[in-house]
Motif scaffolding. Structure first.
Motif, PDB file in Angstrom:
ATOM      1  N   GLU A 150      62.232 -71.113 -50.071  1.00  0.00           N
ATOM      2  CA  GLU A 150      61.622 -69.862 -50.539  1.00  0.00           C
ATOM      3  C   GLU A 150      62.678 -68.782 -50.770  1.00  0.00           C
ATOM      4  N   PHE A 151      63.837 -68.919 -50.111  1.00  0.00           N
ATOM      5  CA  PHE A 151      64.933 -67.966 -50.325  1.00  0.00           C
ATOM      6  C   PHE A 151      65.783 -68.437 -51.502  1.00  0.00           C
ATOM      7  N   ASP A 181      69.713 -60.224 -55.078  1.00  0.00           N
ATOM      8  CA  ASP A 181      68.279 -60.503 -55.238  1.00  0.00           C
ATOM      9  C   ASP A 181      67.625 -60.803 -53.891  1.00  0.00           C
ATOM     10  N   LEU A 182      68.289 -61.648 -53.085  1.00  0.00           N
ATOM     11  CA  LEU A 182      67.727 -62.002 -51.784  1.00  0.00           C
ATOM     12  C   LEU A 182      67.727 -60.800 -50.846  1.00  0.00           C
ATOM     13  N   GLN A 184      67.532 -57.615 -51.641  1.00  0.00           N
ATOM     14  CA  GLN A 184      66.454 -56.703 -52.035  1.00  0.00           C
ATOM     15  C   GLN A 184      65.097 -57.262 -51.627  1.00  0.00           C
ATOM     16  N   LYS A 185      64.902 -58.559 -51.821  1.00  0.00           N
ATOM     17  CA  LYS A 185      63.628 -59.187 -51.482  1.00  0.00           C
ATOM     18  C   LYS A 185      63.322 -59.056 -49.999  1.00  0.00           C
ATOM     19  N   LEU A 186      64.312 -59.306 -49.158  1.00  0.00           N
ATOM     20  CA  LEU A 186      64.072 -59.322 -47.715  1.00  0.00           C
ATOM     21  C   LEU A 186      64.154 -57.932 -47.092  1.00  0.00           C
ATOM     22  N   ASN A 190      58.016 -57.887 -47.205  1.00  0.00           N
ATOM     23  CA  ASN A 190      58.058 -59.346 -47.241  1.00  0.00           C
ATOM     24  C   ASN A 190      57.512 -59.902 -45.927  1.00  0.00           C
TER      25      ASN A 190
END
Length: 322
Positions: A150-151, A181-182, A184-186, A190
């Motif tokens: 998922e990462f 990207d990762l 910012q996502k985490l 989340n």
């Protein structure tokens, strides 16, 4: 007039404010406003504001206000600069500094280069437990060398709090796009790291030699993250024993220079392992401001004096790249 300092550890840049020298300490609201303004608008900005306070158990207390106004539990690069500040203020070379979660042992180290003073600082406590990061993934209590498609598919990840939360992945080559990207996502909303997490990608260059780049919670990309390099060194020692020599320091390169770490693994209880972070503590500018303006976050009438230390640090950096 009050004197602030602009400082850095491996170009991880901060301002230092000593609250003990003020007639009236700034409130938390005032500190947050000041941190955001300083880190956005003054001398090219910075990653945070380091606040010196009194301590009942140590020589002084350090608080870390990030550039976005959030507060971090710890900051390894910042702790080195605070250690130097307190060392020079009190003429001591070995002492403790209180941080949010523990009192940490610090000491003056051998200069990295002429004009580049260095300090060694303890990084602790260490926890791999999901409650201390916190994280949530497939009912795992720990995440160590775990594939998380998922990462990023095919990469493995390890999570550790030191005490700031870190997610670490060893890669052949660092993709800033994937790291950004990762990160910012985490650090947005989340389900995996609800309070956010510092994300580091690392290349193993040689025995006891790493390159680390970090997307830092509350900041974004940084030139260096002290707790990130410390956490990465610990995971490296655990997962790559064939390339780790426990008798020697680990050299950790970063976009801002390099640091040394020293890892003492406790194989019976990995959370009782010991981490030392050794690196520069550079003072680049002195900033004089009226205390009334400080309380009002009015930075229009500051007086700035530049030191010569950044020249020496850049000379040191050239020796790394040569």
């Amino acid at each position: 007039m009050v004197k602030l300092l602009k400082v850095h550890g491996s170009e991880n840049k901060f301002f230092i404010l000593d609250q003990t020298l003020l007639e009236k300490a700034l409130t938390d609201k005032e500190l947050i406003a000041l941190a955001i303004d300083l880190c956005t608008n003054i001398l090219g900005g910075a990653d945070g504001l380091l606040v010196v306070g009194t301590s009942d158990s140590s020589l002084g207390k350090m608080r870390v206000i990030n550039a976005d106004g959030s507060e971090a539990k710890m900051c390894g690069n910042g702790l080195r600069t605070i250690s130097r500040y307190l060392s020079e203020k009190y003429q001591l070379t070995n002492f403790k500094v209180e941080t949010m979660e523990s009192d940490l042992i610090v000491s003056k180290a051998e200069d990295f280069y002429p004009g580049v003073p260095a300090f060694s600082v303890e990084i602790s406590p260490i926890s791999f437990q999901k409650k201390d990061l916190p994280f949530s993934y497939k009912n795992l209590n720990e995440m160590i060398d775990q594939k998380v498609p998922e990462f990023i598919p095919e990469q493995t990840f390890s999570a550790v709090a030191v005490p700031n939360p870190h997610l670490i992945s060893f890669v052949p080559d660092i993709s800033q796009l994937e790291l950004g990207d990762l990160g910012q996502k985490l650090n947005g909303k989340n389900k995996y790291f609800p309070e956010g997490v510092n994300v580091s990608f690392s290349q193993i260059l040689d025995n006891n030699s790493l390159f680390v780049q970090t997307y830092e919670r509350g900041v974004g990309f940084t030139n260096a993250c002290g707790t990130g390099m410390s956490a990465t060194s610990l995971i490296f020692a655990m997962l790559h024993p064939d390339q780790f020599d426990p008798e020697e320091d680990i050299t950790v390169y970063n976009p801002g220079g390099l640091v040394k770490t020293h890892i003492t693994l406790n194989k019976q209880n990995k959370e009782q392992s010991q981490i030392k972070l050794i690196g520069n503590a550079t003072f680049t500018h002195e900033i004089n401001i009226d205390e009334t303006d400080l309380h009002k976050d009015s930075l229009n009438n500051i007086v700035v004096n530049e030191t010569a230390e950044e020249v020496a640090y850049q000379d040191f950096v050239k020796t790394i790249s040569d």
